[in-house]
Design a protein around this motif. Structure first.
Motif, mmCIF file in Angstrom:
data_model
loop_
_atom_site.group_PDB
_atom_site.id
_atom_site.type_symbol
_atom_site.label_atom_id
_atom_site.label_comp_id
_atom_site.label_asym_id
_atom_site.label_seq_id
_atom_site.Cartn_x
_atom_site.Cartn_y
_atom_site.Cartn_z
ATOM 1 N N GLN A 246 82.417 47.735 8.022
ATOM 2 C CA GLN A 246 82.835 48.436 9.229
ATOM 3 C C GLN A 246 82.789 47.439 10.508
ATOM 4 O O GLN A 246 83.904 47.573 11.285
ATOM 5 N N ILE A 247 82.263 46.131 10.359
ATOM 6 C CA ILE A 247 82.284 45.357 11.430
ATOM 7 C C ILE A 247 83.561 44.441 11.153
ATOM 8 O O ILE A 247 84.411 44.283 11.954
ATOM 9 N N LEU A 248 83.599 43.982 9.911
ATOM 10 C CA LEU A 248 84.759 42.887 9.360
ATOM 11 C C LEU A 248 86.078 43.507 8.811
ATOM 12 O O LEU A 248 87.125 42.795 8.966
ATOM 13 N N GLY A 249 85.794 44.670 8.380
ATOM 14 C CA GLY A 249 86.647 45.151 7.646
ATOM 15 C C GLY A 249 86.990 44.594 6.310
ATOM 16 O O GLY A 249 87.946 44.902 5.640
ATOM 17 N N GLN A 250 86.164 43.639 5.696
ATOM 18 C CA GLN A 250 86.399 43.181 4.585
ATOM 19 C C GLN A 250 84.934 42.360 4.453
ATOM 20 O O GLN A 250 84.155 42.579 5.067
ATOM 21 N N SER A 251 84.756 41.661 3.065
ATOM 22 C CA SER A 251 83.426 41.103 2.901
ATOM 23 C C SER A 251 83.487 39.746 3.768
ATOM 24 O O SER A 251 84.333 39.370 4.295
ATOM 25 N N LEU A 252 82.088 39.318 4.010
ATOM 26 C CA LEU A 252 81.907 38.405 4.814
ATOM 27 C C LEU A 252 82.149 37.011 3.804
ATOM 28 O O LEU A 252 81.412 36.853 2.815
ATOM 29 N N THR A 253 82.793 36.063 4.212
ATOM 30 C CA THR A 253 82.751 34.457 3.700
ATOM 31 C C THR A 253 82.185 33.642 4.518
ATOM 32 O O THR A 253 82.331 33.541 5.483
ATOM 33 N N ILE A 254 81.298 32.899 3.543
ATOM 34 C CA ILE A 254 80.368 31.607 4.422
ATOM 35 C C ILE A 254 81.206 30.368 3.602
ATOM 36 O O ILE A 254 80.963 30.201 2.790
ATOM 37 N N ARG A 255 81.096 29.528 4.643
ATOM 38 C CA ARG A 255 81.346 27.819 4.114
ATOM 39 C C ARG A 255 80.016 27.342 4.745
ATOM 40 O O ARG A 255 79.492 27.079 5.955
ATOM 41 N N GLN A 256 79.087 26.726 3.750
ATOM 42 C CA GLN A 256 77.936 26.037 3.904
ATOM 43 C C GLN A 256 78.327 24.710 4.153
ATOM 44 O O GLN A 256 78.965 23.988 3.314
#
Length: 176
Positions: A38-48
């Protein structure tokens, strides 16, 4: 053989109980996934990014991928390039050797970019402080949206910090 079996029986089960993660309704997988979409319109991707930590926080971040927390099932995944990331997850005090790399990683992340500082060292410099070898906290090098204190913080606290950053992003968007 019998001596070993007797020692095992005497020692019992030396493992610790599963951690108490508090209110699990806030961490319900389908609810989190639906909210992220709902917020992003897609999955959240993270760079650690490890900016110079002792790797304690990394171990807790890796625990997010185990079946107990199942971060991938929530629609959150880690990526190798900051150009594909929505959020930077930074651990450790920003060492002088990593200062430029951290700035470049931040600049390579597309807008709107979020930064979560994980662990005491990333939040306030921890035991390292600000010295000739470190810049101190991550906020001294790049802007930080959310801090997750702890040495190291529990995986559920890291997940709560990630979700808090995403929620703050949507609440700070201008309404049309």
């Amino acid at each position: 053989m019998w001596k070993l079996a007797w020692q095992i029986g005497k020692a019992g089960i030396p493992t610790e109980p599963a951690p108490d993660i508090g209110d699990v309704s806030a961490l319900e997988p389908s609810r989190i996934h639906r909210e992220l979409l709902q917020i992003l319109g897609q999955s959240l991707t993270i760079r650690q990014v490890d900016a110079g930590s002792c790797n304690g926080c990394e171990l807790e971040i890796h625990a997010l991928g185990n079946p107990y927390y199942n971060i991938e099932g929530l629609g959150i995944k880690f990526v190798a390039s900051p150009r594909h990331a929505d959020l930077l997850l930074v651990t450790g005090p920003a060492s002088r050797n990593m200062e430029m790399a951290l700035k470049r990683t931040y600049e390579a992340t597309p807008e709107p970019k979020l930064v979560v500082a994980v662990g005491d060292c990333a939040c306030d410099g921890g035991v390292f402080g600000e010295t000739y070898a470190t810049c101190g906290r991550v906020a001294n090098v790049i802007p930080v949206d959310v801090t997750v204190p702890g040495c190291p913080p529990e995986p559920v606290e890291i997940l709560r910090g990630i979700l808090l950053a995403v929620r703050r992003q949507v609440s700070s968007r201008p309404r049309l």
